[in-house]
Design a protein around this motif. Sequence first.
Motif, PDB file in Angstrom:
ATOM      1  N   VAL A 188      -1.766   2.027  17.562  1.00 24.26           N
ATOM      2  CA  VAL A 188      -1.637   2.303  16.133  1.00 24.26           C
ATOM      3  C   VAL A 188      -2.749   1.579  15.383  1.00 24.26           C
ATOM      4  CG1 VAL A 188      -0.156   2.152  14.106  1.00 24.26           C
ATOM      5  CG2 VAL A 188       0.857   2.575  16.358  1.00 24.26           C
ATOM      6  N   VAL A 189      -3.674   2.358  14.803  1.00 27.24           N
ATOM      7  CA  VAL A 189      -4.809   1.760  14.084  1.00 27.24           C
ATOM      8  C   VAL A 189      -4.650   1.886  12.579  1.00 27.24           C
ATOM      9  CG1 VAL A 189      -6.393   2.127  15.999  1.00 27.24           C
ATOM     10  CG2 VAL A 189      -6.140   3.919  14.267  1.00 27.24           C
ATOM     11  N   GLY A 190      -3.668   2.648  12.120  1.00 24.57           N
ATOM     12  CA  GLY A 190      -3.437   2.799  10.689  1.00 24.57           C
ATOM     13  C   GLY A 190      -2.250   3.707  10.445  1.00 24.57           C
ATOM     14  N   PHE A 191      -2.087   4.126   9.172  1.00 27.29           N
ATOM     15  CA  PHE A 191      -0.950   4.985   8.810  1.00 27.29           C
ATOM     16  C   PHE A 191      -1.382   6.006   7.776  1.00 27.29           C
ATOM     17  CE2 PHE A 191       0.920   0.997  10.197  1.00 27.29           C
ATOM     18  CZ  PHE A 191       1.991   1.410  10.982  1.00 27.29           C
ATOM     19  N   THR A 192      -0.658   7.132   7.755  1.00 22.50           N
ATOM     20  CA  THR A 192      -0.754   8.070   6.646  1.00 22.50           C
ATOM     21  C   THR A 192       0.645   8.218   6.064  1.00 22.50           C
ATOM     22  OG1 THR A 192      -1.474  10.282   5.961  1.00 22.50           O
ATOM     23  CG2 THR A 192      -0.409  10.125   8.096  1.00 22.50           C
ATOM     24  N   GLY A 193       0.741   8.180   4.728  1.00 27.51           N
ATOM     25  CA  GLY A 193       2.035   8.264   4.062  1.00 27.51           C
ATOM     26  C   GLY A 193       2.140   9.534   3.236  1.00 27.51           C
ATOM     27  N   ARG A 194       3.195  10.326   3.451  1.00 27.67           N
ATOM     28  CA  ARG A 194       3.411  11.559   2.708  1.00 27.67           C
ATOM     29  C   ARG A 194       4.491  11.289   1.666  1.00 27.67           C
ATOM     30  NH1 ARG A 194       5.283  15.945  -0.224  1.00 27.67           N
ATOM     31  NH2 ARG A 194       4.277  17.884   0.486  1.00 27.67           N
ATOM     32  N   ILE A 195       4.161  11.530   0.381  1.00 20.92           N
ATOM     33  CA  ILE A 195       5.107  11.238  -0.689  1.00 20.92           C
ATOM     34  C   ILE A 195       6.383  12.052  -0.513  1.00 20.92           C
ATOM     35  CG2 ILE A 195       4.303  13.020  -2.293  1.00 20.92           C
ATOM     36  CD1 ILE A 195       5.073   9.423  -3.323  1.00 20.92           C
ATOM     37  N   ILE A 196       7.520  11.436  -0.735  1.00 22.80           N
ATOM     38  CA  ILE A 196       8.803  12.134  -0.719  1.00 22.80           C
ATOM     39  C   ILE A 196       9.209  12.351  -2.169  1.00 22.80           C
ATOM     40  CG2 ILE A 196      11.249  11.964  -0.117  1.00 22.80           C
ATOM     41  CD1 ILE A 196      10.488  10.421   2.345  1.00 22.80           C
ATOM     42  N   GLY A 197       9.226  13.599  -2.602  1.00 24.54           N
ATOM     43  CA  GLY A 197       9.493  13.889  -4.004  1.00 24.54           C
ATOM     44  C   GLY A 197       8.197  14.121  -4.752  1.00 24.54           C
ATOM     45  N   ASP A 198       8.225  13.890  -6.062  1.00 23.08           N
ATOM     46  CA  ASP A 198       7.051  14.117  -6.894  1.00 23.08           C
ATOM     47  C   ASP A 198       6.165  12.876  -6.904  1.00 23.08           C
ATOM     48  OD1 ASP A 198       8.029  16.627  -7.571  1.00 23.08           O
ATOM     49  OD2 ASP A 198       9.200  15.813  -9.249  1.00 23.08           O
TER      50      ASP A 198
ATOM     51  N   ALA B 160      -6.039  17.229  14.285  1.00 22.80           N
ATOM     52  CA  ALA B 160      -6.531  17.351  12.904  1.00 22.80           C
ATOM     53  C   ALA B 160      -7.462  16.196  12.590  1.00 22.80           C
ATOM     54  CB  ALA B 160      -5.357  17.370  11.915  1.00 22.80           C
ATOM     55  N   CYS B 161      -8.301  16.378  11.584  1.00 19.66           N
ATOM     56  CA  CYS B 161      -9.091  15.259  11.065  1.00 19.66           C
ATOM     57  C   CYS B 161      -8.163  14.407  10.203  1.00 19.66           C
ATOM     58  CB  CYS B 161     -10.258  15.756  10.233  1.00 19.66           C
ATOM     59  SG  CYS B 161     -11.407  16.771  11.162  1.00 19.66           S
ATOM     60  N   ALA B 162      -8.327  13.119  10.274  1.00 22.80           N
ATOM     61  CA  ALA B 162      -7.393  12.214   9.597  1.00 22.80           C
ATOM     62  C   ALA B 162      -7.826  11.961   8.154  1.00 22.80           C
ATOM     63  CB  ALA B 162      -7.283  10.893  10.346  1.00 22.80           C
ATOM     64  N   GLY B 163      -7.495  12.893   7.269  1.00 24.71           N
ATOM     65  CA  GLY B 163      -7.695  12.658   5.852  1.00 24.71           C
ATOM     66  C   GLY B 163      -9.131  12.706   5.379  1.00 24.71           C
ATOM     67  N   THR B 164      -9.985  13.472   6.056  1.00 24.99           N
ATOM     68  CA  THR B 164     -11.382  13.557   5.624  1.00 24.99           C
ATOM     69  C   THR B 164     -11.992  14.852   6.129  1.00 24.99           C
ATOM     70  OG1 THR B 164     -13.506  12.376   5.584  1.00 24.99           O
ATOM     71  CG2 THR B 164     -12.329  12.410   7.675  1.00 24.99           C
ATOM     72  N   ALA B 165     -13.217  15.130   5.660  1.00 21.45           N
ATOM     73  CA  ALA B 165     -13.922  16.320   6.130  1.00 21.45           C
ATOM     74  C   ALA B 165     -14.358  16.132   7.579  1.00 21.45           C
ATOM     75  CB  ALA B 165     -15.136  16.582   5.240  1.00 21.45           C
TER      76      ALA B 165
ATOM     77  N   MET C 235       0.830  -1.204   0.000  1.00 25.20           N
ATOM     78  CA  MET C 235       0.000   0.000   0.000  1.00 25.20           C
ATOM     79  C   MET C 235       0.865   1.254   0.000  1.00 25.20           C
ATOM     80  SD  MET C 235      -3.069   1.296   0.023  1.00 25.20           S
ATOM     81  CE  MET C 235      -4.101  -0.110   0.492  1.00 25.20           C
ATOM     82  N   PHE C 236       1.981   1.246   0.742  1.00 23.37           N
ATOM     83  CA  PHE C 236       2.815   2.429   0.905  1.00 23.37           C
ATOM     84  C   PHE C 236       4.199   2.185   0.325  1.00 23.37           C
ATOM     85  CE2 PHE C 236      -0.168   2.277   4.508  1.00 23.37           C
ATOM     86  CZ  PHE C 236      -0.861   3.467   4.302  1.00 23.37           C
ATOM     87  N   ARG C 237       4.621   3.098  -0.571  1.00 21.85           N
ATOM     88  CA  ARG C 237       5.968   3.036  -1.157  1.00 21.85           C
ATOM     89  C   ARG C 237       6.500   4.455  -1.324  1.00 21.85           C
ATOM     90  NH1 ARG C 237       7.257  -1.858  -3.797  1.00 21.85           N
ATOM     91  NH2 ARG C 237       5.514  -3.305  -4.035  1.00 21.85           N
ATOM     92  N   GLY C 238       7.781   4.656  -0.982  1.00 21.26           N
ATOM     93  CA  GLY C 238       8.426   5.951  -1.172  1.00 21.26           C
ATOM     94  C   GLY C 238       7.778   7.077  -0.385  1.00 21.26           C
ATOM     95  N   ARG C 239       7.335   6.765   0.835  1.00 16.52           N
ATOM     96  CA  ARG C 239       6.606   7.756   1.619  1.00 16.52           C
ATOM     97  C   ARG C 239       7.137   7.860   3.051  1.00 16.52           C
ATOM     98  NH1 ARG C 239       1.702   9.402  -0.596  1.00 16.52           N
ATOM     99  NH2 ARG C 239       1.245   8.373  -2.593  1.00 16.52           N
ATOM    100  N   MET C 240       7.064   9.086   3.595  1.00 17.66           N
ATOM    101  CA  MET C 240       7.279   9.273   5.018  1.00 17.66           C
ATOM    102  C   MET C 240       6.030   8.753   5.714  1.00 17.66           C
ATOM    103  SD  MET C 240       7.925  12.768   7.244  1.00 17.66           S
ATOM    104  CE  MET C 240       6.289  13.429   7.023  1.00 17.66           C
ATOM    105  N   MET C 241       6.210   7.874   6.695  1.00 13.62           N
ATOM    106  CA  MET C 241       5.078   7.205   7.324  1.00 13.62           C
ATOM    107  C   MET C 241       4.796   7.796   8.707  1.00 13.62           C
ATOM    108  SD  MET C 241       4.165   5.185   4.991  1.00 13.62           S
ATOM    109  CE  MET C 241       2.904   4.315   5.915  1.00 13.62           C
ATOM    110  N   ILE C 242       3.531   8.132   8.923  1.00  9.62           N
ATOM    111  CA  ILE C 242       3.088   8.674  10.213  1.00  9.62           C
ATOM    112  C   ILE C 242       1.997   7.762  10.758  1.00  9.62           C
ATOM    113  CG2 ILE C 242       2.082  10.653  11.404  1.00  9.62           C
ATOM    114  CD1 ILE C 242       3.044  12.392   9.033  1.00  9.62           C
ATOM    115  N   PRO C 243       2.180   7.200  11.931  1.00  3.24           N
ATOM    116  CA  PRO C 243       1.147   6.325  12.503  1.00  3.24           C
ATOM    117  C   PRO C 243      -0.119   7.110  12.855  1.00  3.24           C
ATOM    118  CG  PRO C 243       3.254   6.023  13.615  1.00  3.24           C
ATOM    119  CD  PRO C 243       3.380   7.254  12.792  1.00  3.24           C
ATOM    120  N   LEU C 244      -1.251   6.482  12.639  1.00  5.33           N
ATOM    121  CA  LEU C 244      -2.535   7.012  13.090  1.00  5.33           C
ATOM    122  C   LEU C 244      -2.906   6.241  14.349  1.00  5.33           C
ATOM    123  CD1 LEU C 244      -4.381   7.105   9.632  1.00  5.33           C
ATOM    124  CD2 LEU C 244      -3.228   8.993  10.802  1.00  5.33           C
ATOM    125  N   ARG C 245      -3.133   6.945  15.434  1.00  3.20           N
ATOM    126  CA  ARG C 245      -3.383   6.294  16.724  1.00  3.20           C
ATOM    127  C   ARG C 245      -4.780   6.632  17.240  1.00  3.20           C
ATOM    128  NH1 ARG C 245       1.828   4.863  18.887  1.00  3.20           N
ATOM    129  NH2 ARG C 245       3.521   5.904  17.759  1.00  3.20           N
TER     130      ARG C 245
END
Length: 594
Positions: A203-213, A271-276, A187-197
């Motif tokens: 840890v119930v999940g993760f959010t990945g921020r792309i590094i680069g383009d 913050a809200c985790a990736g949603t409205a 699911m996650f490749r080439g990303r900075m990984m931040i745990p969702l707690r």
Amino acid sequence: MQDAKEEVRAKLAIEDVIGEYVTLKRSGRYWRGLSPFTNEKTPSFFVTPERDIWHDFSSGKGGDVFSFVMEVEGLDFRGALEFLARKAGVDLSQYDGRTPRDLSRRKERILTMNNIALNYFQREMLKSKTAQEYISIKRGLTKETVIEWGIGYAPEDSRLRKLLLDKKFTEVEIRGAGLIGGRGGEMFRGRMMIPLRDGQGQVVGFTGRIIGDGEPKYLNTPGTILYDKSRQVFGLNFAKSAIRRDDFTVLVEGNLDVISSHQAGVENVVACAGTALTRDHLKALSRLSRNVRLCFDGDRAGVTATERAIALAEPLELKLSVISFSEAKDPDELIGQSVDKWRAVIEKHVPAVEWVIEQYAAREDLSTADGKKTLTSQALKLIRNLRDVVEIEFYLKQLSELTGASLHVLEQKMYSTRTDKKPKKIMREIKTPRREYSRRDEQHFLNQIFAVALKVSRLRSILNNLRDEYLTETFAKLKYYLLGREIEISGEMADKMAELEIIVNQELGGDTDERILLLASMVELEKLKLRTKFESLSSELATVLDSGDNERVEILNGAVNGLKRDLNALEKTSSRDDFAGLFMVWDNRKEDNE
């Protein structure tokens, strides 16, 4: 779930659970410590193991082990039950026929996989110079922050799937955890990984921020039996103590905004985790503080999001305000410029409705009739959904000053543009089936009171001669006392109230059950009176809604909502545990005086 609750209670000592949050010292049959809810310096927090209850003098709160966890962790009852069940090793699925028997085991398996993934991503970060440069230099995160938040890196050639398979997890389980996609790929490749707690730090999940383009810039774990984005509040486990201490939450848009703010020492930020924003997000925050400060973009999307937040917050009776600034594109960038600037803009918050109206006004040419028409139409859509008539009048006056329109014209337009010509929130209340209460119901509760009173002649004498106004004052005193508030009662009424308290404490001091029954019955009687008045005013409101008498509608609307709030307040004080907490206060006072 009552059986499950009792098994959990039986397996956990209340002093051990509370002792994880409060340093307790034995004091006779009690344990004593500093309140976790206030900044007191003299210990006034008591735990009574023999009754399985606690009471906090400084905040007026009290109850059992479940209510304590609900308060300190910001959970609802179900969340507190699940939290304590994990501590006690109790499988809740065996008590719920609607829940799959293996649900608890499946959740534990996902938690285990997420922890393995967390450790894997952190190890991979240490191997990648690119990831380290991005995290420390580009994002400005310190080593301490990286460790505390569990930040890591998912490489392009990630081998997490193989690692989990080697640890005897199946493809189905790994997919169920959201760590691989439908075709079996990572699911996650080439990303900075931040745990969702969750609120307890699991840890119930993760959010990945792309590094680069690349797109998408952020990628979140899909929905699982552990992770629901409509409920997940990012950073809440780190922020809840600061939110409770400062009595407000700052809600931002980005996860990295949250992390940067905490690193800078401003910790009541989430913050809200990736949603409205959803009602569940606000409900979770409301358990910690009624004050929420939104930090959204000032563009049209940000205004729309704020309007939606206002609508969601109204039923929860939250106080919403808005933080705005122009010096940077987001809090992360502003904090990079100056932490003091970030603190300053947080303090310059503006009430949300006022802020939205200001945004509308800035976009319109108010020297023209068309501009005034557009502004009033947009603003009145927002104002007419407010519940408090004083607040409605305040914003109508503000709109009147902006446009030059009279209050009468604005009120007329507000109601004329309502499609059904009736306040929707009131109609929902009127449609709710209500039981009719008779004099027989009131007599039933009076009989309970007098059954106890007969055993104590002095108390019987007072109760037999109570006037209605004295009953009202008594209930008010009890309600505010239990809610940790203060109410002024003077003169003869104060003397009678003090006498009644002494009698309840001393004459019935040896029988807690009778004392609880007495006060519970009195509160129930007050509920009957409030419900009767609520139903009467609701019926009158239904009659005048179509009459065109807007002034009368507003008056009745405010009265009905005020009664509803009073009923809700009484509902919070009606449990045996609440009354047990009150008697614990009286008992402690008596011991201290002795």
